[in-house]
Every structure is written in C-alpha cells, then in structure tokens.
Design an enzyme around this catalytic site. Structure first.
Site, mmCIF file in Angstrom:
data_model
loop_
_atom_site.group_PDB
_atom_site.id
_atom_site.type_symbol
_atom_site.label_atom_id
_atom_site.label_comp_id
_atom_site.label_asym_id
_atom_site.label_seq_id
_atom_site.Cartn_x
_atom_site.Cartn_y
_atom_site.Cartn_z
ATOM 1 N N GLU A 98 3.605 4.190 -0.134
ATOM 2 C CA GLU A 98 4.549 4.718 -1.124
ATOM 3 C C GLU A 98 5.405 5.770 -0.440
ATOM 4 O O GLU A 98 5.030 6.264 0.630
ATOM 5 C CB GLU A 98 3.774 5.354 -2.284
ATOM 6 C CG GLU A 98 2.865 4.339 -2.967
ATOM 7 C CD GLU A 98 2.074 4.920 -4.134
ATOM 8 O OE1 GLU A 98 2.112 6.157 -4.348
ATOM 9 O OE2 GLU A 98 1.422 4.119 -4.828
ATOM 10 N N PRO A 99 6.533 6.139 -1.058
ATOM 11 C CA PRO A 99 7.385 7.145 -0.409
ATOM 12 C C PRO A 99 6.606 8.416 -0.041
ATOM 13 O O PRO A 99 6.815 9.001 1.003
ATOM 14 C CB PRO A 99 8.455 7.427 -1.461
ATOM 15 C CG PRO A 99 8.534 6.165 -2.259
ATOM 16 C CD PRO A 99 7.153 5.604 -2.291
ATOM 17 N N GLY A 100 5.655 8.819 -0.890
ATOM 18 C CA GLY A 100 4.920 10.050 -0.625
ATOM 19 C C GLY A 100 3.572 9.835 0.035
ATOM 20 O O GLY A 100 2.847 10.797 0.300
ATOM 21 N N ILE A 144 7.582 -2.347 2.662
ATOM 22 C CA ILE A 144 6.715 -3.512 2.445
ATOM 23 C C ILE A 144 7.258 -4.749 3.177
ATOM 24 O O ILE A 144 8.329 -5.263 2.853
ATOM 25 C CB ILE A 144 6.542 -3.795 0.927
ATOM 26 C CG1 ILE A 144 6.061 -2.517 0.219
ATOM 27 C CG2 ILE A 144 5.570 -4.961 0.715
ATOM 28 C CD1 ILE A 144 4.830 -1.836 0.816
ATOM 29 N N GLN A 203 -9.883 -6.923 10.692
ATOM 30 C CA GLN A 203 -9.090 -8.135 10.961
ATOM 31 C C GLN A 203 -7.591 -7.807 11.056
ATOM 32 O O GLN A 203 -6.892 -8.334 11.913
ATOM 33 C CB GLN A 203 -9.338 -9.175 9.862
ATOM 34 C CG GLN A 203 -8.422 -10.366 10.002
ATOM 35 C CD GLN A 203 -8.962 -11.630 9.364
ATOM 36 O OE1 GLN A 203 -10.164 -11.865 9.369
ATOM 37 N NE2 GLN A 203 -8.093 -12.454 8.830
ATOM 38 N N GLU A 204 -7.114 -6.931 10.169
ATOM 39 C CA GLU A 204 -5.690 -6.577 10.201
ATOM 40 C C GLU A 204 -5.327 -5.912 11.517
ATOM 41 O O GLU A 204 -4.293 -6.190 12.116
ATOM 42 C CB GLU A 204 -5.378 -5.609 9.054
ATOM 43 C CG GLU A 204 -5.513 -6.251 7.701
ATOM 44 C CD GLU A 204 -5.442 -5.241 6.566
ATOM 45 O OE1 GLU A 204 -6.035 -5.509 5.529
ATOM 46 O OE2 GLU A 204 -4.807 -4.181 6.739
ATOM 47 N N ASN A 228 -1.447 5.203 15.237
ATOM 48 C CA ASN A 228 -2.413 5.340 16.330
ATOM 49 C C ASN A 228 -3.160 6.670 16.263
ATOM 50 O O ASN A 228 -4.290 6.770 16.754
ATOM 51 C CB ASN A 228 -1.710 5.136 17.678
ATOM 52 C CG ASN A 228 -1.449 3.656 17.928
ATOM 53 O OD1 ASN A 228 -1.694 2.820 17.049
ATOM 54 N ND2 ASN A 228 -0.967 3.311 19.117
ATOM 55 N N MET A 243 0.841 -1.192 0.000
ATOM 56 C CA MET A 243 0.000 0.000 0.000
ATOM 57 C C MET A 243 0.882 1.250 0.000
ATOM 58 O O MET A 243 0.743 2.137 -0.825
ATOM 59 C CB MET A 243 -0.859 0.040 1.279
ATOM 60 C CG MET A 243 -1.790 -1.114 1.452
ATOM 61 S SD MET A 243 -2.800 -0.945 2.959
ATOM 62 C CE MET A 243 -2.041 -2.147 3.984
HETATM 63 C C1 LIG Z 1 8.462 -2.088 9.728
HETATM 64 C C2 LIG Z 1 7.350 -1.580 8.873
HETATM 65 C C3 LIG Z 1 6.561 -2.485 8.184
HETATM 66 C C4 LIG Z 1 5.544 -2.021 7.336
HETATM 67 N N1 LIG Z 1 4.837 -2.907 6.576
HETATM 68 C C5 LIG Z 1 4.004 -2.438 5.595
HETATM 69 C C6 LIG Z 1 3.412 -3.331 4.641
HETATM 70 O O1 LIG Z 1 3.601 -4.555 4.674
HETATM 71 N N2 LIG Z 1 2.647 -2.784 3.660
HETATM 72 C C7 LIG Z 1 2.409 -1.457 3.552
HETATM 73 O O2 LIG Z 1 1.726 -1.043 2.632
HETATM 74 N N3 LIG Z 1 2.939 -0.578 4.455
HETATM 75 C C8 LIG Z 1 3.736 -1.047 5.467
HETATM 76 N N4 LIG Z 1 4.320 -0.162 6.359
HETATM 77 C C9 LIG Z 1 4.020 1.254 6.245
HETATM 78 C C10 LIG Z 1 3.165 1.794 7.388
HETATM 79 O O3 LIG Z 1 1.877 1.277 7.319
HETATM 80 C C11 LIG Z 1 3.221 3.326 7.293
HETATM 81 O O4 LIG Z 1 4.524 3.703 7.692
HETATM 82 C C12 LIG Z 1 2.166 4.002 8.139
HETATM 83 O O5 LIG Z 1 0.885 3.773 7.608
HETATM 84 C C13 LIG Z 1 2.395 5.507 8.262
HETATM 85 O O6 LIG Z 1 2.603 6.104 7.011
HETATM 86 P P1 LIG Z 1 3.873 7.079 6.820
HETATM 87 O O7 LIG Z 1 5.065 6.331 7.267
HETATM 88 O O8 LIG Z 1 3.867 7.574 5.417
HETATM 89 O O9 LIG Z 1 3.630 8.252 7.813
HETATM 90 P P2 LIG Z 1 2.791 9.596 7.548
HETATM 91 O O10 LIG Z 1 1.477 9.255 6.957
HETATM 92 O O11 LIG Z 1 3.663 10.565 6.834
HETATM 93 O O12 LIG Z 1 2.558 10.085 9.037
HETATM 94 C C14 LIG Z 1 3.542 10.808 9.785
HETATM 95 C C15 LIG Z 1 2.924 11.249 11.115
HETATM 96 O O13 LIG Z 1 1.821 12.119 10.850
HETATM 97 C C16 LIG Z 1 0.675 11.628 11.499
HETATM 98 N N5 LIG Z 1 -0.514 11.913 10.691
HETATM 99 C C17 LIG Z 1 -0.727 11.663 9.380
HETATM 100 N N6 LIG Z 1 -1.956 12.046 9.026
HETATM 101 C C18 LIG Z 1 -2.555 12.534 10.130
HETATM 102 C C19 LIG Z 1 -3.835 13.062 10.425
HETATM 103 N N7 LIG Z 1 -4.775 13.148 9.479
HETATM 104 N N8 LIG Z 1 -4.089 13.478 11.686
HETATM 105 C C20 LIG Z 1 -3.155 13.374 12.647
HETATM 106 N N9 LIG Z 1 -1.919 12.870 12.447
HETATM 107 C C21 LIG Z 1 -1.631 12.459 11.202
HETATM 108 C C22 LIG Z 1 0.876 10.131 11.611
HETATM 109 O O14 LIG Z 1 0.069 9.575 12.625
HETATM 110 C C23 LIG Z 1 2.361 10.082 11.928
HETATM 111 O O15 LIG Z 1 2.553 10.294 13.291
HETATM 112 C C24 LIG Z 1 5.305 -0.628 7.239
HETATM 113 C C25 LIG Z 1 6.090 0.266 7.958
HETATM 114 C C26 LIG Z 1 7.121 -0.187 8.740
HETATM 115 C C27 LIG Z 1 7.987 0.837 9.416
#
Ligand SMILES: Cc1cc2nc3c(=O)[nH]c(=O)nc-3n(C[C@H](O)[C@H](O)[C@H](O)COP(=O)(O)OP(=O)(O)OC[C@H]3O[C@@H](n4cnc5c(N)ncnc54)[C@H](O)[C@@H]3O)c2cc1C
Length: 381
Positions: free
Chosen positions: A130-132, A160, A245-246, A370, A128
């Site tokens: 992406e870098p951005g 991922i 479920q996730e 969270n 899911m």
């Molecule tokens: C070890 C690891 C395993 C992972 N495995 C997977 C995987 O298998 N598949 C996959 O697709 N992804 C995976 N991820 C990605 C993970 O789900 C994302 O890192 C996560 O969803 C947060 O996205 P982000 O890192 O882009 O942070 P951002 O979305 O940039 O968030 C940065 C901060 O801003 C806060 N924030 C963002 N939006 C809001 C809002 N509207 N209100 C308040 N606060 C906000 C967030 O809570 C966070 O504290 C993994 C990540 C890690 C580190």
C-alpha cells in the site's frame, strides 16, 4: 564435464527445446511493442498457456501439469534468457498467485480459477503493498468487513504487478484486529466488480513491459467464499508459508539474468576491437568476466540446491532469503560490470545489456527488500 542442474530431466529437455524455439519465434518479436505500450499483449498469456508454461506445478485436475517447482523454474529461466519482458508477470501469476489458491483455496475455488489461470484466460495479481506500507506488511490498512453475507473491501494498493491485466487479485486485507492476526487473503474477480478501479500503469525506470499499478477498492463487495482459508486471520501465516517459493523464484530469474549478461558480454568483447585487439584480450576484460562467470556458477549451484529443497518440502525462509538477497545483489553487480565492458554502446537501449542493467535493479527491492532478507537471516544467527 558441463554442469547440469540436478533437477533437470529428459522430459524437461524436450519441453525446453520446444519452449525456447516458441519464445524466440512467436513472442520475442513483440517484446519491443510490449515495452512501448507498457504491457504484454493477452495473446502471449494464451500462448504460454497452450505451451503448458503456466501453472506447471499445479495438479492436472486443476489445469496444470502436475509437475514440481523445477518445471516452473525452467520456464522462468527460459523466459529470462529469451523474452525477459515476461518473467516478472509470469512469476507472480504462476509461482505466487496460483499457489495461494492451490494451497488455501476450497475445492470449488480451485476448480473455478486455476484452469483459467493455466490457460492464460485469467491473469493473476497479488496486492500486498500500500502507499503507506511495504516492508511492514503487518500494518496494511485495506479492510474487508463482513456485512451481511459479503465482504466489503475498502483501501488502496500500489506497485501491483499485472495490475492492469489482472482478472483475479489476491488482496491482503484486514478483517480483524491490528497486527498480523487480523490479516486475511481475499480474492477479487475484477470483471464487473463495482468500486474496483485500476489506477495508473506506473512509469518505472525499467521492466517496461511489465504493468505495475495502483489499485483502488471502494466498497468492493465479494462473497464470503472468496476468503482464502477456512477462517479469517490466516493471511499473515499464509503469506509467510509461501515466501520461500516466491523468493526462490526471484533468485532463479537472477541466475538466468547473470548467465545471459556474461554470455552477451563475452560475445561482444570477442568481436569489438580497441587498440588493435579484441576487448577480451585485455586482462581487465577477461578477469572481470571470469569473476562474473564464477559468481553466476556459485549462484546456480546454490539455487539448484534450494530448488531441490523446495521440491522436497524442506526449503526454509532463511535459506530462501539468502538466495533472494545474494543472487539479486550479484545480478545487479554483474549487469553493471558487464555494461561497463560494452562502453558507450552499453548505455544504448538497443543493446540488451542496457535493459539487463536497468531491469535487474528492482530485484533488490521487490519480494521483500534485501535489507529485510538480511534481517530474517540475522534472526537465525
Ligand atoms: C516493479 C515493482 C513491482 C512490484 N510488484 C508488487 C506486487 O505484485 N505486489 C505487491 O504487493 N507489491 C509489489 N511491489 C512492492 C514491493 O514489494 C515493495 O516496494 C517492497 O516490499 C518495499 O516496500 P516499500 O516500497 O514500501 O519500501 P519501504 O518499506 O518504505 O522501505 C524503504 C527502505 O527502507 C528499508 N527498510 C524498511 N524496513 C526496514 C527495516 N526494518 N530494517 C532495515 N531497513 C528497512 C527498505 O529495505 C528500503 O531500503 C512491487 C514493487 C515494484 C517497484
């Protein structure tokens, strides 16, 4: 009377007894190697498959055991308490990826992929992030464009889980307009897929045995039948439907981690002496552990109730978000306070409490942060 989870059965007792012995004897001795090489060996996947520990809640006709999510939860708990190096990867593979295929795949797709995932022959990943784009999933940029009789996928994913190992990746891609309605889920079989490239196995602060990767898609061509669902544009709805479920799977791991931390710390503080008496005889130690034990119990009872709801088909997103947020917060707090009671030894890698501390931190971030959980809960107020 000792507490017993409402979803436990005698059959599960028998399975878990054998499963824990298998984990301790056959897999736990390899955990250090897996942490060093930043990846679990393939024989572990095959071994888990042979034990019936993968895809347990998938029907037998597709290679599973035809059990409920309670069986998956038992597996995740046992992994977390015996070989936690395996929890994240197995959770993604069994509790997440397999269920996208089971719930939205055609008969042909289910027969093609699920039995191999159940045996551990194929490892699954879901792409899911992406870098951005992380939290704001609707903004994914990876595209899957229909060209002739194929989808052509272009884009980049990151973070991922199982990214290095994956034979099958469920890719969240844009097939249409901007926003949620233009998103679809498309399966990429990685073997021999031209234009598919694994990036780095990312260097994380914890979860060292779990491979986490960048993935690149450069004109990757897949047949139209790799779309999950009958038509394009269903991806976002499919993602939302699977989230309870996730998120519950993450909460299950959190509870097992808390219980393990309390157990290890109780044992240690009864042995270790300071000022001529066991650390446990200091009221601060006993009270800290009493509080942590109480919270672990509250978390367990809540999560058990959520499991019952899920099995009955009634677990809603808000409740699952509560479980994910609260249990992972408590998991991190528990790990921190337990580590403190180990003193300097808690900071040493050879003490499992140090790994519980460092590995638990991600639980507040992945699977939806969270903060996002609180947003979802707040919407229900
Ligand atoms: C070890 C690891 C395993 C992972 N495995 C997977 C995987 O298998 N598949 C996959 O697709 N992804 C995976 N991820 C990605 C993970 O789900 C994302 O890192 C996560 O969803 C947060 O996205 P982000 O890192 O882009 O942070 P951002 O979305 O940039 O968030 C940065 C901060 O801003 C806060 N924030 C963002 N939006 C809001 C809002 N509207 N209100 C308040 N606060 C906000 C967030 O809570 C966070 O504290 C993994 C990540 C890690 C580190």
């Amino acid at each position: 009377m000792a507490y017993r989870s409402s979803w436990m059965t005698e059959e599960l007792d028998v399975f878990r007894d054998q499963f824990r012995k298998y984990l301790a004897k056959d897999l736990a001795p390899h955990a250090e190697t897996w942490r060093e090489q930043k990846m679990v060996d393939r024989f572990a996947w095959r071994g888990l498959g042979e034990m019936g520990a993968l895809l347990a809640s998938v029907p037998e006709e597709y290679g599973g055991l035809g059990a409920t999510f309670a069986y998956d939860a038992a597996v995740l708990e046992d992994l977390e308490s015996t070989v936690p190096e395996l929890t994240t990867g197995v959770s993604v593979h069994s509790a997440i990826v397999a269920h996208y295929i089971l719930n939205y795949g055609s008969e042909e797709q289910k027969k093609r992929w699920l039995p191999k995932m159940a045996s551990g022959e194929m490892v699954g990943a879901i792409a899911m992030t992406e870098p951005g784009t992380g939290s704001d999933l609707q903004a994914v940029k990876t595209t899957a464009k229909k060209q002739g009789n194929s989808y052509v996928i272009n884009g980049q994913k990151t973070f991922i889980t199982n990214g290095q190992a994956a034979d099958l990746v469920v890719v969240v891609a844009r097939t249409g307009e901007a926003g949620a309605k233009g998103i679809s889920l498309i399966v990429v079989e990685t073997a021999g897929a031209d234009g598919y490239k694994r990036g780095r196995n990312l260097d994380k602060i914890g979860l060292h045995a779990s491979d986490t990767s960048e993935l690149f898609f450069d004109n990757v061509t897949v047949p139209p039948e790799n779309l999950l669902g009958k038509e394009e544009g269903q991806g976002f709805v499919q993602l939302m439907q699977q989230l309870p479920q996730e998120r519950l799977a993450l909460a299950v791991g959190a509870v097992a981690s808390m219980e393990r931390a309390v157990k290890l710390t109780t044992e240690y503080t009864k042995e270790r002496k300071a000022f001529g008496k066991p650390l446990m005889d200091f009221q601060n130690t006993a009270f800290t552990l009493a509080e942590r034990k109480t919270e672990a119990m509250i978390a367990r009872v809540f999560v058990d109730w959520c499991i019952e709801q899920l099995v009955a088909g009634d677990l809603d997103t808000v409740t699952a978000s509560m479980a994910k947020y609260w249990c992972s917060d408590k998991q991190v707090q528990t790990a921190d306070e337990c580590l403190q009671l180990f003193g300097g030894y808690g900071y040493m890698q050879e003490y499992p409490i140090s790994r519980i501390f460092i590995d638990s931190r991600i639980q507040k971030i992945y699977g939806g942060t969270n903060e996002i959980m609180k947003l979802l809960i707040a919407r229900s107020l």
